[in-house]
Design an enzyme around this catalytic site. Structure first.
Site, short mmCIF file in Angstrom:
data_model
loop_
_atom_site.label_atom_id
_atom_site.label_comp_id
_atom_site.label_asym_id
_atom_site.label_seq_id
_atom_site.Cartn_x
_atom_site.Cartn_y
_atom_site.Cartn_z
N ARG A 1 -10.75 -11.01 1.06
CA ARG A 1 -11.67 -11.97 0.43
C ARG A 1 -11.10 -13.39 0.50
NH1 ARG A 1 -11.39 -8.64 -5.00
NH2 ARG A 1 -11.16 -7.08 -3.36
N LYS B 1 0.84 -1.20 0.00
CA LYS B 1 0.00 0.00 0.00
C LYS B 1 0.87 1.25 0.00
CE LYS B 1 -3.89 -1.90 2.67
NZ LYS B 1 -4.96 -1.66 1.69
#
Length: 497
Positions: free
Chosen positions: A352, A278
């Site tokens: 996920r 990130k």
């Protein structure tokens, strides 16, 4: 905060501050006329000068006189009666708490309303006010040194009922509100904990301690157990951190042998993105990437204390997603607990992956419905901002129930479509599926990925990426963790029958 409920005459009860809810255009009620007379017309002059009209969240602080027992009177506007909602009252309570804190007042008395409000029952009115005040008074100061200059927390709140017959029902409602808010506080505390403290093991220990406190069954699966079960997707995410993963499983039994509702919460205790790193800006906020798991823990605690007539399973996959020499790489292929293979194209789409295994694990409990809660996609913030969560699912009735609960609880959610075409974007040339579908419709394709592991039960997905954290405080939501999801889920479970 100590909260007591009494039937008493508001203007004859000694208090540092008496709080009154005032409806717009209802500025000449008997009580307000008594106040105005005792203060030599100061309220009427304030109204005539346009300083107070009773509009929503407008305030007027008056100092008392020898003719009145309260030292101060704080009027909080509620707006037009036909427009007053539970959220109006929560925000009024938050406004009152904020003003009391500014004035360093720790004790107060509240008369939520002189009479009925737009069909709302007295206990409902009192609960909403109290909820707003408790949630607004929250602060996370565990790591701050004592400072006498810091505004104090509220210490004593006395709620006055208009009739003696209402006292018992209001008292019961307030106790329920306290239990609900304690669940929100737990969720906020866990999310606000710093990453150097909050390992997966820490989260599991806090879950186990809470379970012992409220009487839940708690099972913790460590790495060897996860490897034996075949949690390949979860372990793939966890392999970049030296801090070992955990799967937290909680059981609450409030309805005999009924099939349970399963709540699954994403528990990434810190998310640097893995090899798909990130940006550095605001990466500190990624300690909040387990807010879904925190919401599930807060919900289980509140459900147990409220003794809700429902059976619940709470499942929280807890991992840390870091880059390292052992981290999973873009292009890796993982085998999930369901046996389906997943091509990992972006290691920052890790939530996920762990949810896929957790949803598969939920199947063994034969749930009648499954709700997962996750700070899953930045795309959700682009779509809905910070005012609503996204809700998607394979059962329209469940989605609508969650939307209704969101409106009632003040934790709103907005449905996004989950058409088959979105699933086509996840097709892989080398595995059963890939973990991202490209930039378009990121929130939807993430849910479409999860849907592959939720085909055997009624399922809904709540993406709380935009609502779990606030950079600045507003109304009863503090800066930092909001605890979003606890109130929504408890409202849903309370009306689930």
């Amino acid at each position: 905060m100590n909260i007591s409920v009494l039937h008493d005459t508001a203007l004859k009860r000694t208090s540092p501050c008496l709080i009154l809810g005032v409806v717009a255009k209802h500025l000449t009620t008997p009580l307000l006329q008594k106040i105005d007379k005792a203060l030599d017309g100061v309220l009427e002059r304030a109204v005539q000068a346009g300083e107070f009209s009773g509009s929503a969240q407008q305030t007027l602080l008056l100092h008392g006189s020898r003719k009145l027992a309260p030292e101060r009177l704080l009027l909080i506007g509620l707006g037009k009666e036909q427009e007053i909602t539970l959220e109006t009252l929560r925000r009024a309570g938050a406004t009152a708490a904020g003003l009391l804190r500014e004035r360093r007042l720790t004790d107060c008395t509240l008369l939520a309303a002189e009479g009925p409000l737009h069909g709302l029952e007295p206990e409902t009115i009192a609960s909403a006010w109290t909820e707003g005040m408790i949630l607004a008074d929250y602060r996370f100061e565990r790591y701050r040194s004592a400072d006498p200059q810091r505004p104090p927390s509220l210490n004593e709140l006395t709620l006055l009922t208009a009739g003696k017959q209402e006292q018992a029902t209001v008292e019961a409602a307030i106790r329920r509100t306290e239990q609900l808010c304690s669940g929100v506080a737990l969720a906020r505390d866990l999310v606000n904990e710093p990453g150097n403290v909050k390992s997966p093991a820490f989260l599991a220990e806090r879950a186990a301690a809470m379970a012992r406190e409220v009487g839940l069954q708690c099972t913790i699966l460590d790495r060897p157990a996860l490897e034996q079960e075949g949690f390949g997707a979860l372990l793939g995410v966890a392999q970049g951190s030296i801090r070992e993963p955990r799967l937290i499983v909680l059981h609450y039994r409030g309805a005999g042998e009924e099939r349970p509702v399963a709540l699954v919460g994403k528990g990434v205790v810190f998310d640097a993105g893995g090899i798909s790193l990130k940006p550095g800006e605001k990466m500190d906020q990624m300690k909040m990437d387990m807010a879904g798991g925190a919401a599930v823990l807060g919900t289980l605690q509140a459900a147990a204390r409220l003794r809700l007539p429902v059976n619940l399973i709470g499942i929280i996959p807890a991992v840390e997603n870091l880059p390292s020499g052992s981290a999973m790489r873009p292009g890796d292929i993982l085998t999930s607990l369901a046996g389906r293979t997943i091509e990992v194209l972006n290691t920052d789409a890790e939530g996920r992956l762990i949810l896929a295994d957790a949803l598969t694990y939920a199947k063994r409990f034969e749930p009648r419905e499954v709700i997962d809660v996750a700070t899953l996609t930045g795309a959700c913030i682009i779509a809905l901002g910070h005012h609503a969560a996204a809700v998607l699912g394979n059962h329209q009735g469940l989605v609508r129930q969650l939307q209704k609960a969101g409106e009632q609880s003040g934790e709103r959610c907005w449905q996004l479509p989950l058409w088959d075409e979105y699933g086509e974007l996840l097709k892989s040339e080398v595995a059963d599926m890939k973990n991202i579908g490209g930039r378009p419709a990121g929130t939807i394709t993430a849910a479409a990925f999860l849907q592959n592991f939720a085909k055997d039960f009624r399922w809904a997905h709540l993406d709380i990426a935009g609502t779990a954290w606030q950079e600045k405080s507003s109304d009863y939501r503090p800066a930092g963790a909001t605890g979003f999801g606890v109130r929504l889920l408890i409202r849903h479970l309370s009306q689930e029958k």
